[in-house]
Design an enzyme around this catalytic site. Sequence first.
Site, PDB file in Angstrom:
ATOM      1  N   CYS A  10      91.357  31.477  17.572  1.00 44.57           N
ATOM      2  CA  CYS A  10      90.967  30.270  18.306  1.00 44.57           C
ATOM      3  C   CYS A  10      90.745  29.090  17.367  1.00 44.57           C
ATOM      4  O   CYS A  10      90.506  29.249  16.165  1.00 44.57           O
ATOM      5  CB  CYS A  10      89.698  30.540  19.113  1.00 44.57           C
ATOM      6  SG  CYS A  10      89.389  29.301  20.394  1.00 44.57           S
ATOM      7  N   ASP A 129      79.770  34.875  23.084  1.00 46.00           N
ATOM      8  CA  ASP A 129      79.734  34.147  21.815  1.00 46.00           C
ATOM      9  C   ASP A 129      78.280  33.968  21.398  1.00 46.00           C
ATOM     10  O   ASP A 129      77.347  34.266  22.154  1.00 46.00           O
ATOM     11  CB  ASP A 129      80.423  32.782  22.009  1.00 46.00           C
ATOM     12  CG  ASP A 129      80.826  32.114  20.699  1.00 46.00           C
ATOM     13  OD1 ASP A 129      80.538  32.672  19.615  1.00 46.00           O
ATOM     14  OD2 ASP A 129      81.419  31.034  20.761  1.00 46.00           O
TER      15      ASP A 129
END
Length: 214
Positions: A10, A129
Site C-alpha cells: 500500500c 490497522d
Amino acid sequence: MDRKIVVKICGMKESTNIASLLQLPVDYIGLIFYEKSLRFAGNVDPQIFAQHTIRKVGVFVNQPIEDVLERQLDFQLDVIQLHGQEPPSYCAALKDKGFTVWKAFGVNTEFDFTKLDEYGDVVDCFLFDTQTPAHGGSGNTFDWGLLNHYTGQLPYLLSGGIGLHNLEAALEQKDTRLIGLDLNSKLEIAPGIKDIDLVHKALKIIHHEQISSR
C-alpha cells in the site's frame, strides 16, 4: 499456515517505483486518494496498470461518494478501502453498486469490537490497522492479541508496522479469518517510495512460510 495469505503493498505513488513493483508477485497494490496523506497517489497515471493483472485498491478517507466513484472509474479499482469514519450506510451505497468494499479500523486497547457488527452485511472484508490520528501509515504495530476480541465472521487483513522484523510472527497467527497482510511504511525508502529489494525479501519470507508449513 495452511492457507494462502494475500499480499497488499500500500501507499504507492511514483510511476517508476510502481513499474518495479508490478514485476513482483504481489496480489494487491494500494493507492491512497486521501490528499492529506504523504502517500497521496494523485499524480499516478492509470495507464501504468494497463498490461498488468494486479488488483488495485483505492484507499479513501471520509470522502464524497462521487469522488470515490470517479477514482474507481479512472483506475478501474478492484477494491474500495474506506479508512475513515464512514458509516454502514456509506458502505452499503458502494456495495449496492457492485463494488468490493473493505473497511479499515484503527485498533487500540480502547477499541470497541462490537461496532463491527453493523458492518457485517455491507462490507466484504475488514482491515485492522494501528490507531493513529493520520488514518494509518504510522509504522507502528498494535497488540495483535486484541484481535481475540473480534467475534465476527468476516475475513480481515492485518496492517500496521509489518516489516521483515515481524513478518514471520504475523504469518504464525492462527486465526483463519486472517487472509492477508497489508505492507507499507516498513518497506519504504521515503513515504510512498518502496524499497523494491525489501519488498522482494518480504515476499520470499511469505512464500517460503506458506510452502514450508504445508
